[in-house]
Motif scaffolding. Structure first.
Motif, PDB file in Angstrom:
ATOM      1  N   VAL A  10      46.174  43.704  46.104  1.00 50.53           N
ATOM      2  CA  VAL A  10      45.395  42.999  47.180  1.00 50.53           C
ATOM      3  C   VAL A  10      44.302  43.950  46.969  1.00 50.53           C
ATOM      4  O   VAL A  10      44.923  45.073  46.910  1.00 50.53           O
ATOM      5  N   VAL A  11      43.463  42.870  47.875  1.00 52.93           N
ATOM      6  CA  VAL A  11      41.811  44.135  47.566  1.00 52.93           C
ATOM      7  C   VAL A  11      42.235  44.659  48.675  1.00 52.93           C
ATOM      8  O   VAL A  11      40.789  43.572  49.743  1.00 52.93           O
ATOM      9  N   GLY A  18      34.762  45.605  46.152  1.00 54.73           N
ATOM     10  CA  GLY A  18      35.709  44.680  46.279  1.00 54.73           C
ATOM     11  C   GLY A  18      35.690  43.262  45.173  1.00 54.73           C
ATOM     12  O   GLY A  18      36.171  41.903  44.114  1.00 54.73           O
ATOM     13  N   LEU A  19      34.290  42.164  45.477  1.00 53.52           N
ATOM     14  CA  LEU A  19      33.955  40.766  44.994  1.00 53.52           C
ATOM     15  C   LEU A  19      34.279  41.772  43.061  1.00 53.52           C
ATOM     16  O   LEU A  19      34.467  40.681  42.505  1.00 53.52           O
ATOM     17  N   ALA A  20      33.931  42.757  43.050  1.00 49.36           N
ATOM     18  CA  ALA A  20      33.973  42.584  41.127  1.00 49.36           C
ATOM     19  C   ALA A  20      35.623  42.910  40.617  1.00 49.36           C
ATOM     20  O   ALA A  20      35.557  42.268  39.906  1.00 49.36           O
ATOM     21  N   VAL A  34      41.304  38.789  48.858  1.00 44.88           N
ATOM     22  CA  VAL A  34      40.772  39.914  48.769  1.00 44.88           C
ATOM     23  C   VAL A  34      40.618  40.253  50.911  1.00 44.88           C
ATOM     24  O   VAL A  34      40.839  39.327  51.545  1.00 44.88           O
ATOM     25  N   LEU A  35      40.345  40.981  51.313  1.00 48.22           N
ATOM     26  CA  LEU A  35      40.905  40.903  52.592  1.00 48.22           C
ATOM     27  C   LEU A  35      39.723  42.243  53.268  1.00 48.22           C
ATOM     28  O   LEU A  35      39.693  43.535  52.655  1.00 48.22           O
ATOM     29  N   PRO A 100      38.405  37.760  59.454  1.00 47.77           N
ATOM     30  CA  PRO A 100      37.844  39.251  59.367  1.00 47.77           C
ATOM     31  C   PRO A 100      39.284  40.060  59.630  1.00 47.77           C
ATOM     32  O   PRO A 100      40.469  39.086  60.302  1.00 47.77           O
ATOM     33  N   VAL A 101      39.548  40.496  58.402  1.00 47.61           N
ATOM     34  CA  VAL A 101      41.603  41.099  58.504  1.00 47.61           C
ATOM     35  C   VAL A 101      40.687  42.915  57.853  1.00 47.61           C
ATOM     36  O   VAL A 101      40.372  43.302  57.469  1.00 47.61           O
TER      37      VAL A 101
END
Length: 353
Positions: A10-11, A18-20, A34-35, A100-101
């Motif tokens: 989990v990112v 986070g995208l990298a 990715v949250l 959105p989380v």
């Protein structure tokens, strides 16, 4: 763990770090999610002031795998250009971002880490925290702050100079945000710029490329047991992007020393002098947004999680990305996010294997 959703990693955070991380996890064949607490792509960049400029040309402000395209007529891209680039990056690599989380807490559960969110719980073998600092603005404890009768806001609340046209405004802060916002307001407001020490402008030909190189050289020297090179701080505090350079050269960025206290109508210095103000803008930095990690009880005596590179020493299934030099040289920048993200993804892949 009935009802949990499962993944290998989990990112937490869908901004640049986070995208990298997602890019490198995908290349390694790791299952992840990715949250992102934001409703739209773009991370914190979608919430900055209108005139914000990057410190580097587009090609030197890129995430791994995809160069940021230049913006016609602009050497230093603005925040809107960065948001468009991050949106395209996320789509191009089909990164599994859920939004959105909002992550509420990370908990140990045997061989797993459970990430409790406002829309359910995820179980994973590893977690990457990449929430950044924008969401935790820092305000210094200055005497009399509660006595001031005007408006106070932090960098995160500033948008455009027209909102303060003709008003007496004090901008506090000697870094890039303070200088850019002061330059932004110099033509619209009755400005007083206050800095804790005399402002140190970098040479006009130095931009983010040199800053990244300096940060990397400092980390390399420390890792090898050599003396501290000083890193970015050895070069100065303020990158002279064109609007700042113009205001400086016109004599509009003359800084006053830090005041000693606030008073109902403004600020006061120790020598008894005062300045009236209707608005005070605190460009005084940020702290890492790590409240979701509190259940793991990893903070040391000084409040910082101890890391070895990006990995939390006391919880090796947790990596931290994008919080500054302590999680990788210049890791809070676009160009600096890629290398620590790659290292974290490789460590996690080894852990999973």
């Amino acid at each position: 763990m009935t009802g949990d959703r499962h993944t290998q990693v989990v990112v937490i955070g869908g901004g640049q770090a986070g995208l990298a991380a997602g890019y490198h996890l995908r290349r390694l064949g790791v299952d992840f999610v990715v949250l992102d607490a934001q409703a739209e792509p773009g991370g914190a960049w979608q919430h900055t002031w209108d005139s914000l400029r990057l410190f580097s040309p587009a090609a030197f402000s890129s995430l791994p795998g995809r160069l940021m395209p230049p913006r016609s007529g602009e050497r230093y891209p603005d925040a809107a250009h960065v948001v468009a680039y991050l949106r395209d990056y996320e789509k191009r690599y089909e990164l599994p971002v859920r939004r959105p989380v909002r992550a509420l807490g990370v908990h140990r559960d045997g061989d797993f880490l459970r990430v409790r969110t406002d829309s359910g719980t995820w179980s994973a073998r590893a977690v990457i925290s990449a929430t950044g600092t924008w969401w935790r603005p820092f305000l210094p404890a200055v005497p009399g702050r509660a006595d001031f009768g005007g408006r106070q806001l932090h960098t995160v609340g500033y948008r455009r100079p027209q909102d303060f046209a003709g008003r007496r405004v004090i901008v506090v802060g000697g870094g890039n945000s303070g200088a850019q916002i002061a330059a932004d307001l110099a033509h619209e407001a009755e400005l007083t710029w206050v800095t804790p020490r005399p402002p140190r402008f970098l040479a006009d030909d130095i931009d983010g490329r040199a800053l990244f190189d300096a940060a990397t050289a400092r980390r390399r020297a420390l890792d090898q047991g050599r003396g501290d090179t000083g890193g970015v701080a050895s070069l100065g505090d303020i990158v002279a992007v064109p609007p700042v350079r113009e205001a400086r050269d016109r004599g509009l960025l003359e800084a006053s020393p830090m005041f000693s206290r606030l008073v109902p109508g403004g600020v006061a210095w120790a020598d008894g002098s005062r300045a009236e103000a209707e608005v005070i803008i605190w460009c005084t930095g940020f702290r890492p947004a790590l409240s979701h990690l509190a259940p793991l009880r990893l903070r040391g005596r000084r409040g910082r999680i101890v890391t070895e590179n990006t990995r939390a020493v006391d919880e090796p299934r947790l990596h931290l990305l994008g919080y500054g030099d302590w999680t990788g040289p210049a890791s809070a920048t676009l160009i600096g996010a890629g290398r620590p993200a790659r290292e974290a993804a490789r460590e996690i892949a080894d852990l999973l294997a």
